[in-house]
Design a protein around this motif. Structure first.
Motif, short mmCIF file in Angstrom:
data_model
loop_
_atom_site.label_atom_id
_atom_site.label_comp_id
_atom_site.label_asym_id
_atom_site.label_seq_id
_atom_site.Cartn_x
_atom_site.Cartn_y
_atom_site.Cartn_z
N GLY B 72 0.83 -1.21 0.00
CA GLY B 72 0.00 0.00 0.00
C GLY B 72 0.86 1.25 0.00
N ALA B 73 1.96 1.22 0.75
CA ALA B 73 2.87 2.37 0.79
C ALA B 73 3.50 2.60 -0.58
CB ALA B 73 3.95 2.14 1.84
N ALA B 74 3.86 1.50 -1.26
CA ALA B 74 4.46 1.62 -2.60
C ALA B 74 3.46 2.25 -3.57
CB ALA B 74 4.90 0.24 -3.09
N VAL B 75 2.17 1.90 -3.42
CA VAL B 75 1.14 2.48 -4.29
C VAL B 75 1.02 3.98 -4.02
CG1 VAL B 75 -1.33 2.49 -4.88
CG2 VAL B 75 -0.17 0.31 -4.43
N MET B 76 0.96 4.34 -2.73
CA MET B 76 0.79 5.76 -2.37
C MET B 76 1.98 6.61 -2.81
SD MET B 76 -2.17 6.03 -1.14
CE MET B 76 -2.20 7.67 -0.41
N ALA B 77 3.17 5.97 -2.87
CA ALA B 77 4.38 6.73 -3.23
C ALA B 77 4.61 6.77 -4.73
CB ALA B 77 5.59 6.11 -2.53
N HIS B 78 3.72 6.14 -5.50
CA HIS B 78 3.91 6.10 -6.95
C HIS B 78 3.87 7.52 -7.52
CE1 HIS B 78 3.07 5.14 -11.22
NE2 HIS B 78 3.83 4.09 -10.94
N PRO B 79 4.72 7.80 -8.52
CA PRO B 79 4.81 9.17 -9.08
C PRO B 79 3.49 9.72 -9.59
CG PRO B 79 6.65 7.83 -9.86
CD PRO B 79 5.76 6.91 -9.09
N THR B 80 2.50 8.86 -9.89
CA THR B 80 1.20 9.38 -10.35
C THR B 80 0.34 9.90 -9.19
OG1 THR B 80 0.21 7.18 -10.25
CG2 THR B 80 1.14 7.85 -12.37
N CYS B 81 0.88 9.81 -7.96
CA CYS B 81 0.25 10.39 -6.77
C CYS B 81 -1.23 10.02 -6.55
CB CYS B 81 0.35 11.92 -6.82
SG CYS B 81 2.02 12.49 -6.81
N PRO B 82 -1.52 8.74 -6.25
CA PRO B 82 -2.90 8.36 -5.92
C PRO B 82 -3.36 9.09 -4.65
CG PRO B 82 -1.50 6.42 -6.24
CD PRO B 82 -0.59 7.61 -6.18
N ARG B 83 -4.65 9.37 -4.55
CA ARG B 83 -5.18 10.04 -3.38
C ARG B 83 -5.36 9.04 -2.24
NH1 ARG B 83 -10.25 11.30 -2.41
NH2 ARG B 83 -10.92 10.45 -4.40
N SER B 84 -5.74 7.80 -2.64
CA SER B 84 -5.97 6.75 -1.64
C SER B 84 -5.89 5.39 -2.34
CB SER B 84 -7.33 6.99 -1.00
OG SER B 84 -7.80 5.82 -0.39
N THR B 85 -5.79 4.31 -1.54
CA THR B 85 -5.72 2.97 -2.14
C THR B 85 -6.36 1.95 -1.21
OG1 THR B 85 -4.26 1.30 -3.12
CG2 THR B 85 -3.43 2.44 -1.19
N ALA B 86 -6.79 0.81 -1.78
CA ALA B 86 -7.29 -0.31 -0.98
C ALA B 86 -6.88 -1.59 -1.69
CB ALA B 86 -8.81 -0.24 -0.84
N THR B 87 -6.71 -2.66 -0.91
CA THR B 87 -6.28 -3.93 -1.49
C THR B 87 -7.45 -4.60 -2.23
OG1 THR B 87 -4.98 -4.14 0.52
CG2 THR B 87 -4.95 -6.02 -0.98
N ILE B 88 -7.23 -5.04 -3.46
CA ILE B 88 -8.23 -5.84 -4.19
C ILE B 88 -7.94 -7.32 -3.93
CG2 ILE B 88 -9.17 -6.48 -6.44
CD1 ILE B 88 -8.32 -3.68 -7.43
N ASP B 89 -6.70 -7.72 -4.16
CA ASP B 89 -6.32 -9.08 -3.77
C ASP B 89 -4.83 -9.13 -3.45
OD1 ASP B 89 -4.60 -9.94 -5.83
OD2 ASP B 89 -6.24 -10.69 -7.04
N LEU B 90 -4.49 -10.09 -2.63
CA LEU B 90 -3.10 -10.24 -2.21
C LEU B 90 -2.81 -11.73 -2.07
CD1 LEU B 90 -0.62 -8.48 -1.24
CD2 LEU B 90 -1.39 -8.95 1.08
N ARG B 91 -1.75 -12.17 -2.76
CA ARG B 91 -1.34 -13.57 -2.64
C ARG B 91 0.05 -13.61 -2.02
NH1 ARG B 91 -0.97 -18.94 -5.83
NH2 ARG B 91 1.09 -19.63 -5.16
N ILE B 92 0.18 -14.41 -0.96
CA ILE B 92 1.48 -14.54 -0.28
C ILE B 92 1.99 -15.96 -0.48
CG2 ILE B 92 2.71 -14.19 1.88
CD1 ILE B 92 1.10 -11.85 1.91
N ASP B 93 3.24 -16.09 -0.86
CA ASP B 93 3.91 -17.40 -0.90
C ASP B 93 4.90 -17.43 0.26
OD1 ASP B 93 2.68 -18.43 -3.23
OD2 ASP B 93 3.97 -17.17 -4.46
#
Lengths: 167, 144
Positions: B72-93
């Protein structure tokens, strides 16, 4: 077959003790605030709301990582519970939280995939897991989580697990 | 912007990001770095987070929370500057158990971003960085 005339109190005590052995010994389950409600062999995990579970204070919404953890805990406990059921009912094992050596070894997560269907509200959440397939080495488990309405899931997950060998 | 000013700004954003998330604070997460290339967050070992009392190994669910926060932090720090974010799906190995007593460090970056979705990969290890503890892939919403 289990004894039909076994006293009710003995049955309940055996099952509740075995479930407590799976749950109470795990610090993280306690820290998150998860309890398990048992009806016969059916388990429902209950995540009691606490402010420390919040991931987005503006909405507010439960942290996505909390949701994932809640589902994973539910899957592991259900899988371990299903795995010990027959031995427990036949009296071959008697897991007891107070006796560390009696605790069953837990399945290990191989992978876990969470679908976030709606944001988690700042209130209690519930989850049930279903063991879809359990072999000697590998198992596949599905989990569903909801809050106000059983049919309106806020998250679901599926995961693969490595079963403990030699007990 | 001069480089040191840029770094100061990044550190401030990183600190504010963690301070704004009650669960990140409860876990004791520390933002090591954040910028256009992604985010790095570490999780100190703590007895409350143990999933297997026999071994003292941290619960997989904690790794999920770490991976989700870092992604989520990586999304918020993206150069396109999102206002907010939420997880749609997450897969962990899960590759291996983390060594008890050691901090776990996660790194995440957005490898593709559309107008409304960010695709993220994350990676986590303890002191032995040659063998990952877990990897994750996720899709995140982007609110503009």
């Amino acid at each position: 077959m289990a004894d039909r005339n076994e006293p009710l109190a003995a049955i309940k005590s055996r099952r509740d003790k075995a479930l407590a052995a799976l749950v109470d010994g795990v610090p993280y389950i306690r820290w998150l605030g998860i309890a398990f409600d048992r009806r016969g062999d059916e388990l429902t995990a209950v995540l009691s709301y606490d402010r420390k579970l919040i991931g987005n204070p503006a909405l507010p919404a439960i942290h996505g990582g909390v949701t994932a953890a809640f589902l994973e805990v539910t899957a592991i406990v259900e899988l371990a519970w299903t795995a010990i059921w027959d031995d427990m009912e036949e009296g071959r094992i008697a897991p007891d939280a107070a006796v560390p050596d009696s605790l069953p070894h837990l399945p290990k997560t191989i992978d876990f995939t969470v679908d976030y269907l709606r944001s988690g509200l700042p209130r209690d959440a519930y989850a049930r897991a279903q063991v879809v397939r359990s072999g000697r080495r590998y198992a596949s488990v599905r989990v569903e989580a909801w809050q106000d309405n059983r049919s309106r899931l806020f998250a679901q997950a599926t995961g693969h697990f490595l079963m403990p060998q030699n007990g | 912007m001069p480089e040191h000013e840029d770094q100061e700004k990044r550190k401030r954003i990183a600190r504010q990001f963690i301070e704004a998330i009650p669960h990140a604070q409860a876990l004791g997460l520390v933002m090591d770095d954040i910028g256009p290339d992604g985010a790095a967050i570490s999780l100190p070992w703590h007895a409350d987070l143990v999933g297997d009392p026999r071994s003292g190994v941290i619960h997989g669910g904690v790794i999920s929370a770490l991976m989700d926060t870092c992604s989520g932090a990586a999304v918020m720090a993206h150069p396109t500057c999102p206002r907010s974010t939420a997880t749609i799906d997450l897969r962990i190995d899960y590759m291996r158990a983390a060594t008890p007593g050691q901090a776990i460090r996660a790194k995440a970056h957005c490898y593709h971003v559309t107008r409304s979705v960010a695709f993220v990969r994350a990676w986590a290890a303890d002191d032995d960085e040659s063998r990952p503890v877990a990897t994750a892939t996720g899709a995140f919403t982007i609110e503009r």
